[in-house]
Design a protein around this motif. Structure first.
Motif, mmCIF file in Angstrom:
data_model
loop_
_atom_site.group_PDB
_atom_site.id
_atom_site.type_symbol
_atom_site.label_atom_id
_atom_site.label_comp_id
_atom_site.label_asym_id
_atom_site.label_seq_id
_atom_site.Cartn_x
_atom_site.Cartn_y
_atom_site.Cartn_z
ATOM 1 N N GLY A 1 103.046 53.291 56.471
ATOM 2 C CA GLY A 1 103.064 54.315 57.505
ATOM 3 C C GLY A 1 101.997 55.370 57.344
ATOM 4 O O GLY A 1 102.004 56.377 58.063
ATOM 5 N N ARG A 2 101.087 55.158 56.401
ATOM 6 C CA ARG A 2 100.026 56.126 56.164
ATOM 7 C C ARG A 2 98.659 55.479 56.364
ATOM 8 O O ARG A 2 98.514 54.264 56.277
ATOM 9 N N ASP A 3 97.689 56.320 56.602
ATOM 10 C CA ASP A 3 96.319 55.876 56.833
ATOM 11 C C ASP A 3 95.496 56.226 55.595
ATOM 12 O O ASP A 3 95.241 57.394 55.317
ATOM 13 N N LEU A 4 95.087 55.207 54.833
ATOM 14 C CA LEU A 4 94.344 55.444 53.599
ATOM 15 C C LEU A 4 92.937 55.982 53.842
ATOM 16 O O LEU A 4 92.261 56.384 52.900
ATOM 17 N N THR A 5 92.499 56.007 55.109
ATOM 18 C CA THR A 5 91.190 56.582 55.413
ATOM 19 C C THR A 5 91.305 58.047 55.836
ATOM 20 O O THR A 5 90.309 58.663 56.203
ATOM 21 N N ASN A 6 92.522 58.591 55.757
ATOM 22 C CA ASN A 6 92.776 59.979 56.150
ATOM 23 C C ASN A 6 93.017 60.817 54.890
ATOM 24 O O ASN A 6 93.948 60.560 54.131
ATOM 25 N N TRP A 7 92.159 61.825 54.680
ATOM 26 C CA TRP A 7 92.277 62.630 53.465
ATOM 27 C C TRP A 7 93.634 63.316 53.353
ATOM 28 O O TRP A 7 94.187 63.437 52.257
ATOM 29 N N LYS A 8 94.195 63.784 54.467
ATOM 30 C CA LYS A 8 95.506 64.446 54.421
ATOM 31 C C LYS A 8 96.569 63.498 53.878
ATOM 32 O O LYS A 8 97.441 63.904 53.106
ATOM 33 N N HIS A 9 96.489 62.231 54.283
ATOM 34 C CA HIS A 9 97.456 61.248 53.804
ATOM 35 C C HIS A 9 97.253 60.975 52.310
ATOM 36 O O HIS A 9 98.225 60.808 51.571
ATOM 37 N N LEU A 10 95.996 60.943 51.876
ATOM 38 C CA LEU A 10 95.726 60.718 50.452
ATOM 39 C C LEU A 10 96.233 61.892 49.612
ATOM 40 O O LEU A 10 96.802 61.691 48.534
ATOM 41 N N TYR A 11 96.032 63.126 50.112
ATOM 42 C CA TYR A 11 96.533 64.294 49.385
ATOM 43 C C TYR A 11 98.063 64.250 49.280
ATOM 44 O O TYR A 11 98.637 64.622 48.242
ATOM 45 N N ALA A 12 98.717 63.785 50.335
ATOM 46 C CA ALA A 12 100.179 63.689 50.317
ATOM 47 C C ALA A 12 100.639 62.662 49.282
ATOM 48 O O ALA A 12 101.605 62.892 48.544
ATOM 49 N N ILE A 13 99.938 61.537 49.216
ATOM 50 C CA ILE A 13 100.294 60.496 48.246
ATOM 51 C C ILE A 13 100.052 61.010 46.824
ATOM 52 O O ILE A 13 100.889 60.799 45.926
ATOM 53 N N ALA A 14 98.929 61.695 46.607
ATOM 54 C CA ALA A 14 98.624 62.238 45.282
ATOM 55 C C ALA A 14 99.705 63.214 44.842
ATOM 56 O O ALA A 14 100.134 63.214 43.678
ATOM 57 N N ASP A 15 100.179 64.035 45.785
ATOM 58 C CA ASP A 15 101.230 65.005 45.476
ATOM 59 C C ASP A 15 102.526 64.295 45.094
ATOM 60 O O ASP A 15 103.207 64.692 44.148
ATOM 61 N N GLU A 16 102.863 63.232 45.800
ATOM 62 C CA GLU A 16 104.093 62.483 45.508
ATOM 63 C C GLU A 16 103.993 61.739 44.186
ATOM 64 O O GLU A 16 105.001 61.532 43.497
ATOM 65 N N LEU A 17 102.783 61.340 43.810
ATOM 66 C CA LEU A 17 102.581 60.650 42.540
ATOM 67 C C LEU A 17 102.522 61.621 41.366
ATOM 68 O O LEU A 17 102.790 61.243 40.222
ATOM 69 N N GLY A 18 102.144 62.872 41.642
ATOM 70 C CA GLY A 18 101.978 63.851 40.575
ATOM 71 C C GLY A 18 100.629 63.741 39.883
ATOM 72 O O GLY A 18 100.498 64.074 38.703
ATOM 73 N N VAL A 19 99.603 63.256 40.633
ATOM 74 C CA VAL A 19 98.265 63.111 40.078
ATOM 75 C C VAL A 19 97.284 63.954 40.894
ATOM 76 O O VAL A 19 97.631 64.465 41.958
ATOM 77 N N THR A 20 96.060 64.079 40.407
ATOM 78 C CA THR A 20 95.040 64.795 41.162
ATOM 79 C C THR A 20 94.485 63.879 42.248
ATOM 80 O O THR A 20 94.551 62.645 42.140
#
Length: 225
Positions: free
Chosen positions: A163-182
């Motif tokens: 349900g996310r777009d890996l070419t969208n920076w906002k989506h990548l930031y959200a995934i990074a936050d959920e993973l607990g990584v930079t």
């Protein structure tokens, strides 16, 4: 005898398998079952490795991010480096655990421990984590790949990208936050997996051929032909 194994080339698939095996062993012990955002200290606890924060003075070669004392089963993170707090700190600790799993000869550590108990003098040097070059740089790369697979296993990434777009920076930031990584950790890992492509210094993101969406598209195309 050296506490550290001599360098050998390790396939990326082998590094991923070792990280996945560690996560599998943790999952089989409910007390240590992995959770995201990821807390790397749970891995250290599972492996019976102590973790502490202390001031580590720089030496002639520069700043030292962390130390591993194999016989004492201790990892020391440098409290003088503010960047080690948060996601970068999780990556650093996971990186040190990568060294523990890939590069520390624990059989030799056990021999040294017995000698110490017998009152014998042994010459032990801690494992230093810093920016290096040459063969040591290859060892650091292996530890960082282990850390990436430990913090961001592909089966978790598969779940989080739905349900996310890996070419969208906002989506990548959200995934990074959920993973607990930079975001840097996530971006680099996705590029190395072939899920995304970011040309040069561009901010434009393209889907790589290994991206889940691309794989599904190719599979559908195969069945339509």
């Amino acid at each position: 005898m050296s506490l550290f194994k001599p360098y050998r080339f390790i396939q990326d698939t082998e590094i991923e398998a070792k990280a996945n095996n560690l996560l599998k062993r943790m999952k089989e012990t409910p007390k240590y079952a992995p959770k995201w955002p990821f807390d790397a200290t749970r891995v250290a606890d599972f492996l019976d490795i102590g973790v502490c924060w202390e001031s580590i003075p720089a030496d002639k070669q520069g700043q030292i991010a962390a130390l591993i004392f194999p016989v004492e089963r201790q990892i020391v993170l440098n409290e003088d480096i503010p960047q080690l707090k948060g996601g970068f700190g999780e990556s650093t600790l996971a990186h040190e655990i990568g060294h523990w799993e890939l590069h520390i000869d624990r059989n030799v550590a056990g021999i040294f421990e017995e000698r110490i108990k017998q009152g014998l003098e042994v010459n032990m040097q801690p494992f230093l984590c810093r920016s290096v070059s040459g063969q040591l740089q290859k060892i650091e790369w292996q530890a960082q790949r282990f850390a990436s697979y430990l913090l961001m296993p592909q089966y978790i990434l598969e779940q989080m990208q739905v349900g996310r777009d890996l070419t969208n920076w906002k989506h990548l930031y959200a995934i990074a936050d959920e993973l607990g990584v930079t975001i840097s950790n996530l971006k680099n890992h996705l590029q190395q997996l072939g899920w995304i492509i970011i040309p040069g210094k561009s901010r434009q993101i393209y889907l790589g051929n290994a991206a889940p969406g691309k794989r599904i598209t190719r599979l559908n195309d195969k069945f339509r032909t």
